[in-house]
Every structure is written in C-alpha cells, then in structure tokens.
Design a protein around this motif. Structure first.
Motif, PDB file in Angstrom:
ATOM      1  N   MET A 169      11.754   0.543  -6.884  1.00 49.46           N
ATOM      2  CA  MET A 169      10.681  -0.069  -7.680  1.00 49.46           C
ATOM      3  C   MET A 169      11.251  -0.713  -8.935  1.00 49.46           C
ATOM      4  O   MET A 169      10.866  -1.833  -9.278  1.00 49.46           O
ATOM      5  CB  MET A 169       9.623   0.971  -8.060  1.00 49.46           C
ATOM      6  CG  MET A 169       8.814   1.466  -6.895  1.00 49.46           C
ATOM      7  SD  MET A 169       7.418   2.539  -7.339  1.00 49.46           S
ATOM      8  CE  MET A 169       8.155   3.759  -8.377  1.00 49.46           C
ATOM      9  N   HIS A 216      11.238  -4.545  -9.682  1.00 46.45           N
ATOM     10  CA  HIS A 216      10.206  -4.719 -10.716  1.00 46.45           C
ATOM     11  C   HIS A 216       8.805  -4.795 -10.110  1.00 46.45           C
ATOM     12  O   HIS A 216       8.020  -5.699 -10.408  1.00 46.45           O
ATOM     13  CB  HIS A 216      10.477  -5.961 -11.566  1.00 46.45           C
ATOM     14  CG  HIS A 216      11.821  -5.960 -12.200  1.00 46.45           C
ATOM     15  ND1 HIS A 216      12.135  -5.138 -13.241  1.00 46.45           N
ATOM     16  CD2 HIS A 216      12.943  -6.665 -11.914  1.00 46.45           C
ATOM     17  CE1 HIS A 216      13.401  -5.347 -13.587  1.00 46.45           C
ATOM     18  NE2 HIS A 216      13.921  -6.260 -12.797  1.00 46.45           N
ATOM     19  N   VAL A 217       8.501  -3.845  -9.226  1.00 45.46           N
ATOM     20  CA  VAL A 217       7.181  -3.767  -8.592  1.00 45.46           C
ATOM     21  C   VAL A 217       6.677  -2.332  -8.695  1.00 45.46           C
ATOM     22  O   VAL A 217       7.450  -1.405  -8.937  1.00 45.46           O
ATOM     23  CB  VAL A 217       7.206  -4.210  -7.109  1.00 45.46           C
ATOM     24  CG1 VAL A 217       7.633  -5.652  -6.971  1.00 45.46           C
ATOM     25  CG2 VAL A 217       8.091  -3.304  -6.278  1.00 45.46           C
ATOM     26  N   LEU A 247       2.741  -1.924  -4.202  1.00 47.92           N
ATOM     27  CA  LEU A 247       3.336  -3.145  -3.665  1.00 47.92           C
ATOM     28  C   LEU A 247       4.571  -2.818  -2.829  1.00 47.92           C
ATOM     29  O   LEU A 247       4.785  -3.412  -1.765  1.00 47.92           O
ATOM     30  CB  LEU A 247       3.683  -4.115  -4.793  1.00 47.92           C
ATOM     31  CG  LEU A 247       3.937  -5.548  -4.391  1.00 47.92           C
ATOM     32  CD1 LEU A 247       2.770  -6.125  -3.585  1.00 47.92           C
ATOM     33  CD2 LEU A 247       4.168  -6.405  -5.628  1.00 47.92           C
ATOM     34  N   LEU A 248       5.355  -1.854  -3.263  1.00 48.68           N
ATOM     35  CA  LEU A 248       6.519  -1.439  -2.485  1.00 48.68           C
ATOM     36  C   LEU A 248       6.082  -0.868  -1.134  1.00 48.68           C
ATOM     37  O   LEU A 248       6.702  -1.139  -0.106  1.00 48.68           O
ATOM     38  CB  LEU A 248       7.328  -0.409  -3.260  1.00 48.68           C
ATOM     39  CG  LEU A 248       8.658  -0.012  -2.643  1.00 48.68           C
ATOM     40  CD1 LEU A 248       9.588  -1.213  -2.547  1.00 48.68           C
ATOM     41  CD2 LEU A 248       9.297   1.092  -3.454  1.00 48.68           C
ATOM     42  N   THR A 258       2.505 -10.979  -5.303  1.00 52.88           N
ATOM     43  CA  THR A 258       2.092 -10.103  -6.398  1.00 52.88           C
ATOM     44  C   THR A 258       0.978  -9.133  -6.021  1.00 52.88           C
ATOM     45  O   THR A 258       0.630  -8.286  -6.827  1.00 52.88           O
ATOM     46  CB  THR A 258       1.648 -10.930  -7.609  1.00 52.88           C
ATOM     47  OG1 THR A 258       0.633 -11.839  -7.205  1.00 52.88           O
ATOM     48  CG2 THR A 258       2.815 -11.700  -8.194  1.00 52.88           C
ATOM     49  N   CYS A 259       0.422  -9.263  -4.831  1.00 50.23           N
ATOM     50  CA  CYS A 259      -0.605  -8.318  -4.394  1.00 50.23           C
ATOM     51  C   CYS A 259      -0.486  -8.120  -2.887  1.00 50.23           C
ATOM     52  O   CYS A 259       0.184  -8.874  -2.192  1.00 50.23           O
ATOM     53  CB  CYS A 259      -2.002  -8.793  -4.779  1.00 50.23           C
ATOM     54  SG  CYS A 259      -2.558 -10.246  -3.905  1.00 50.23           S
TER      55      CYS A 259
END
Length: 65
Positions: A2, A6-7, A11-12, A50-51
């Motif tokens: 993560m 940078h998530v 999202l991962l 991003t989603c």
C-alpha cells in the motif's frame, strides 16, 4: 505494498480481485513481489485507477475478468 503504490486497503484489494496485481495469501496477509508490482505499474501506466469502478472498467477493457 500500500505504501509503495500510495493506495488504500480497499483499492489494493480491488487490484488483487480483478487480477491486475498478482498476490497470494500467507496466513492472514497477502504477499506480492517487486517484479509483480513493476508489471502492474507497466500495465496500468497512464490510466486513472482511483476507485474500484475504474479498476473494474480497466479489467473488463483489458479482458482480465
């Protein structure tokens, strides 16, 4: 992973579930390799993921699901 990408956790999880990032389960955690992360970055370069809906659309477009 993560921190490296940078998530967040959700999202991962989407990356794993939609087969964008190869991961395997060890005990209660999922693991991956730097090589698999590099492959993921190359695959998704230039895309806005991003989603979860973006991830799902990407996976369908690239016939991963």
């Amino acid at each position: 992973t993560m921190n490296y990408l940078h998530v967040g956790k959700d999202l991962l999880r989407a990356f794993r579930e939609y087969k964008l990032l190869k991961m395997w389960k060890v005990s209660r955690e999922y693991r991956t390799t730097l090589e698999d992360i590099d492959d993921f970055i190359e695959l998704t370069r230039g895309y806005d993921l991003t989603c979860e809906a973006d991830v799902r659309t990407f996976a369908r477009t690239h016939k991963l699901i």
